[in-house]
Design an enzyme around this catalytic site. Structure first.
Site, PDB file in Angstrom:
ATOM      1  N   HIS A  10     -21.066  -9.711   4.497  1.00 59.28           N
ATOM      2  CA  HIS A  10     -22.401  -9.890   5.066  1.00 59.28           C
ATOM      3  C   HIS A  10     -23.410  -8.959   4.409  1.00 59.28           C
ATOM      4  CE1 HIS A  10     -25.216  -9.615   8.765  1.00 59.28           C
ATOM      5  NE2 HIS A  10     -25.387 -10.804   8.215  1.00 59.28           N
ATOM      6  N   HIS A  52     -34.260  -8.557   4.519  1.00 57.14           N
ATOM      7  CA  HIS A  52     -34.044  -9.229   5.793  1.00 57.14           C
ATOM      8  C   HIS A  52     -35.277  -9.177   6.681  1.00 57.14           C
ATOM      9  CE1 HIS A  52     -32.730  -9.638  10.014  1.00 57.14           C
ATOM     10  NE2 HIS A  52     -31.831 -10.482   9.535  1.00 57.14           N
TER      11      HIS A  52
END
Length: 262
Positions: A10, A52
């Site tokens: 991830h 992000h």
């Protein structure tokens, strides 16, 4: 519909390195991962970078929005100190840099299109076009092999929570496979996948049921989950028929996780 690796690091390196940086990609590789997930959004000048959050403060110190700075300005910023002094000076990296790193090291990519608000269509279009250009030879082989949606391990998989971004990606580069991201699987999930000509559904494992997993599989789609951080839970959802998942705990759940083909 899921010929991709089963276990994916991830944001590159999970909890072991600053997310969405080349340091994260190196960390995942050092732990045996040849599959990564990461987030891409656009800088002010339209260059895709790994990030992000649309605003600074968590992984990049300061106040401001990613969309207000050029890629040159962003790549001069420190995206590593937040995790520890050993990562001080680790810069924001461009999508192009990560594409090149992953190609050199044989790493498959789940590219999450993460548009800032108001930039959904443009972000989907640009990320898809850059991907298609970089993988020109693979795209040509994919297109020649078969028309329509089909999962191709030679190509990255584009995913997004933004339907508009994925739709723009579909229009810009139809031969780059797509997966639709949703926190909770809604009743219209199959219609959404059909509209996007997608190959997979990506969802939060916390809200997934065995019945939903079976339905996705029976409909002929791949099923990918985020973010699974314990071996017990990983075994459970794989037993339900989940095809793959990403993890932050690449130190606990390896790429060769028991029962998962490498």
């Amino acid at each position: 519909m899921w010929p991709y690796p089963k276990v994916v690091a991830h944001r590159g390196g999970g909890t072991l390195a600053p997310e969405n940086t080349l340091a994260a990609m190196r960390s995942g590789l050092q732990h045996g991962f040849h599959a990564v997930e990461f987030d891409v959004m656009l800088a002010r000048d339209g260059v895709p970078v790994l990030m992000h959050d649309a605003v600074f403060g968590r992984t990049v110190r300061g106040v401001g929005k990613v969309a207000d700075f050029s890629a040159e300005e962003l790549t001069a910023m420190d995206a590593g100190s937040w995790l520890g002094p050993q990562f001080a000076g680790e810069p924001v990296c461009t999508y192009q840099q990560v594409l090149e790193f992953c190609r050199r090291n044989g790493i498959w990519m789940n590219v999450e299109i993460k548009p800032a608000e108001g930039f959904e269509i443009e972000t989907g279009r640009v990320v898809a076009q850059v991907t298609e250009e970089f993988f020109g030879a693979e795209v040509a082989a994919h297109a020649a092999g078969r028309r329509g949606a089909w999962a191709d391990p030679a190509l990255p998989l584009l995913s997004s929570f933004s339907f508009a971004a994925l739709r723009a990606a579909q229009v810009a580069a139809p031969d780059i496979p797509r997966g639709f991201l949703t926190d909770v699987i809604e009743d219209d999930w199959q219609e959404r996948l059909q509209e996007l000509d997608a190959v997979a559904l990506h969802t939060n494992h916390k809200y997934l049921s065995p019945m939903q997993a079976q339905a996705v599989s029976q409909a002929g789609y791949g099923l990918f989950c985020y973010t699974v951080n314990t071996p017990t839970r990983a075994r459970e959802i794989l037993g339900w028929g989940v095809d793959g998942f990403c993890t932050d705990r690449i130190d606990l759940i390896g790429a060769d996780f028991p029962g998962v083909p490498v």
